[in-house]
Design an enzyme around this catalytic site. Structure first.
Site, mmCIF file in Angstrom:
data_model
loop_
_atom_site.group_PDB
_atom_site.id
_atom_site.type_symbol
_atom_site.label_atom_id
_atom_site.label_comp_id
_atom_site.label_asym_id
_atom_site.label_seq_id
_atom_site.Cartn_x
_atom_site.Cartn_y
_atom_site.Cartn_z
ATOM 1 N N ARG A 22 1.682 -3.487 -10.244
ATOM 2 C CA ARG A 22 1.886 -4.396 -9.107
ATOM 3 C C ARG A 22 3.351 -4.400 -8.674
ATOM 4 O O ARG A 22 3.668 -4.477 -7.483
ATOM 5 C CB ARG A 22 1.468 -5.822 -9.479
ATOM 6 C CG ARG A 22 -0.028 -6.046 -9.558
ATOM 7 C CD ARG A 22 -0.345 -7.519 -9.804
ATOM 8 N NE ARG A 22 0.060 -8.342 -8.679
ATOM 9 C CZ ARG A 22 0.850 -9.420 -8.773
ATOM 10 N NH1 ARG A 22 1.324 -9.785 -9.957
ATOM 11 N NH2 ARG A 22 1.146 -10.122 -7.713
ATOM 12 N N GLY B 193 11.699 0.229 1.249
ATOM 13 C CA GLY B 193 10.389 0.555 0.711
ATOM 14 C C GLY B 193 10.511 0.725 -0.781
ATOM 15 O O GLY B 193 10.944 -0.202 -1.481
ATOM 16 N N HIS C 238 -7.113 -3.187 -8.969
ATOM 17 C CA HIS C 238 -7.624 -4.454 -9.498
ATOM 18 C C HIS C 238 -8.584 -4.243 -10.661
ATOM 19 O O HIS C 238 -9.153 -5.203 -11.180
ATOM 20 C CB HIS C 238 -8.327 -5.250 -8.384
ATOM 21 C CG HIS C 238 -7.378 -5.775 -7.349
ATOM 22 N ND1 HIS C 238 -7.792 -6.307 -6.150
ATOM 23 C CD2 HIS C 238 -6.023 -5.845 -7.344
ATOM 24 C CE1 HIS C 238 -6.732 -6.677 -5.444
ATOM 25 N NE2 HIS C 238 -5.649 -6.414 -6.156
ATOM 26 N N THR C 239 -8.756 -3.005 -11.085
ATOM 27 C CA THR C 239 -9.564 -2.743 -12.275
ATOM 28 C C THR C 239 -8.851 -3.185 -13.547
ATOM 29 O O THR C 239 -9.462 -3.265 -14.613
ATOM 30 C CB THR C 239 -9.919 -1.247 -12.372
ATOM 31 O OG1 THR C 239 -10.833 -1.049 -13.449
ATOM 32 C CG2 THR C 239 -8.677 -0.393 -12.627
ATOM 33 N N ASN D 52 5.869 -12.749 -5.848
ATOM 34 C CA ASN D 52 6.319 -11.922 -6.970
ATOM 35 C C ASN D 52 6.581 -12.694 -8.258
ATOM 36 O O ASN D 52 7.005 -12.104 -9.255
ATOM 37 C CB ASN D 52 7.595 -11.169 -6.579
ATOM 38 C CG ASN D 52 7.332 -10.052 -5.596
ATOM 39 O OD1 ASN D 52 6.221 -9.533 -5.524
ATOM 40 N ND2 ASN D 52 8.345 -9.683 -4.823
ATOM 41 N N HIS E 128 4.515 -3.721 -4.990
ATOM 42 C CA HIS E 128 5.257 -4.746 -4.244
ATOM 43 C C HIS E 128 6.639 -4.254 -3.821
ATOM 44 O O HIS E 128 7.181 -4.700 -2.806
ATOM 45 C CB HIS E 128 5.376 -6.020 -5.076
ATOM 46 C CG HIS E 128 4.117 -6.822 -5.112
ATOM 47 N ND1 HIS E 128 4.098 -8.197 -5.254
ATOM 48 C CD2 HIS E 128 2.817 -6.450 -5.008
ATOM 49 C CE1 HIS E 128 2.849 -8.622 -5.244
ATOM 50 N NE2 HIS E 128 2.059 -7.584 -5.107
ATOM 51 N N ASP F 292 12.516 1.377 -3.101
ATOM 52 C CA ASP F 292 13.959 1.517 -3.342
ATOM 53 C C ASP F 292 14.461 0.667 -4.498
ATOM 54 O O ASP F 292 15.665 0.477 -4.656
ATOM 55 C CB ASP F 292 14.749 1.174 -2.074
ATOM 56 C CG ASP F 292 14.616 -0.286 -1.663
ATOM 57 O OD1 ASP F 292 13.754 -0.996 -2.240
ATOM 58 O OD2 ASP F 292 15.357 -0.722 -0.765
ATOM 59 N N SER G 191 14.286 -2.465 -4.869
ATOM 60 C CA SER G 191 14.835 -3.763 -4.465
ATOM 61 C C SER G 191 14.145 -4.936 -5.150
ATOM 62 O O SER G 191 14.732 -6.009 -5.308
ATOM 63 C CB SER G 191 14.758 -3.930 -2.937
ATOM 64 O OG SER G 191 13.438 -3.754 -2.467
ATOM 65 N N PRO H 263 0.232 -7.063 1.575
ATOM 66 C CA PRO H 263 -1.161 -7.381 1.913
ATOM 67 C C PRO H 263 -1.629 -8.613 1.133
ATOM 68 O O PRO H 263 -1.565 -8.620 -0.099
ATOM 69 C CB PRO H 263 -1.922 -6.123 1.464
ATOM 70 C CG PRO H 263 -0.896 -5.039 1.467
ATOM 71 C CD PRO H 263 0.384 -5.705 1.044
#
Length: 335
Positions: free
Chosen positions: A67, A84, A203-204, A106, A71, A86, A88, A173
């Site tokens: 994740r 993107g 999500h598995t 987050n 993210h 990077d 961050s 999303p």
């Protein structure tokens, strides 16, 4: 005349947007396999060894690390202002700035210590060479492969961004997104509808707080009702675990194999047992529904291969290469 100027301006904006998306979709942005072959040949081996040490002790870290990479890559993108994949998301907040890692979306991320351990080892071996952004991409790949997921070759050469702003996580999303919104979010990053349905399969593994899907159980339309797309029997099960206002209880996203990367997620979605509205949304579109049914009926026959390909696609979003950005000495701080 004014109307014509507005129309021309709108048309120009649309052209710029299309060109931007085509650039995202078609360019590798300077990434390549074996980028560190000469400058730090043991980089991937060191990363894998340290990741294995952590995941073998705590296999549930694989999901939040996956994740974290997602993210990091799905931060807001603006033409000529790349943000993107990077690194961050790894930066700490400062007195004058709230960073991405402290944004609400987050707060549930974990596993920063794995990234820090790898970075420390690589700085000892090859100071100032391997970026935190590449470390995150490699650690994610290794963590997933260690819980029976696919292994993929990660093109490297990313450099680290110097900015991290909490408000830019609004482009992530949302778990309550419908298929139209989800397709828009992915298309804006140069990703396909197939990438959307494949990456949803992440999500598995992992767990979710009740608060992320509580509305589906107790107040779907604001009238105290339940989401009709959710299996009624599953609703009963989830209500036993999650009471209204519960912000602490965790629920397995793929009951039975939430620590193992497999194709069971699609079987659950096909049975209307996906936790989030974004999971249920995959049944709203012909292409995504067809993929869900295929994997559900064939025990995830192509999922591993497809997931590897989509992760490579995602890992190219908005990367910094060449002389852009920097190579951080510590992943939580700019140099």
């Amino acid at each position: 005349m004014a109307t014509q100027k507005l129309a021309s301006l709108f048309f120009l904006q649309q052209i710029i947007h299309v060109l931007f998306i085509l650039h995202l979709a078609n360019a590798d942005h300077g990434l390549k396999l074996g980028f560190y072959q000469k400058t730090c040949p043991d980089a991937e081996a060191i990363t894998r060894k340290i990741t294995h040490q952590h995941i073998s002790r705590a296999p549930t870290l694989a999901a939040p690390l996956l994740r974290m990479h997602f993210h990091d890559c799905f931060i807001r993108l603006v033409p000529n202002c790349w943000q993107g994949c990077d690194g961050s998301v790894l930066l700490n907040s400062t007195k004058n700035n709230q960073a991405e890692k402290d944004a609400f979306a987050n707060l549930s991320l974990r596993g920063y210590q794995v990234i820090d351990a790898v970075k420390s080892a690589l700085e000892n071996k090859c100071p100032g060479v391997v970026s935190c952004a590449d470390i995150l991409a490699l650690v994610t790949r290794d963590a997933v492969s260690m819980i029976k997921g696919p292994f993929w070759d990660v093109p490297t050469g990313r450099r680290d961004g110097r900015e991290s702003v909490a408000s830019e996580t609004r482009d992530l999303p949302p778990p309550f997104g419908n298929i139209t919104l989800l397709k828009q979010k992915f298309a804006a990053k140069g990703l396909s509808v197939k990438d959307l349905v494949v990456l949803s399969g992440a999500h598995t593994i992992g767990t979710s707080h009740c608060s992320s899907f509580e509305t589906r159980l107790y107040n779907f339309t604001g009238k105290g009702d339940t989401d009709p797309t959710l299996d009624p029997n599953y609703v009963v099960h989830l209500k036993r675990k999650c009471q209204p206002g519960d912000t602490t209880t965790l629920v397995k996203m793929d009951p039975g194999s939430f620590r193992t990367f497999d194709g069971d997620y699609y079987t659950l979605v096909a049975k209307r047992r996906g936790l989030f509205q974004s999971d249920a949304a995959l049944l709203e579109d012909t292409e995504t529904k067809s993929y869900v049914k295929l994997q559900a009926n064939t025990y995830g026959s192509t999922f591993a291969k497809d997931f590897a390909e989509s992760m490579v696609n995602m890992g190219k979003i908005g990367v910094l290469t060449g002389k852009a950005g920097e190579i951080r000495k510590h992943c939580a701080f700019v140099n």
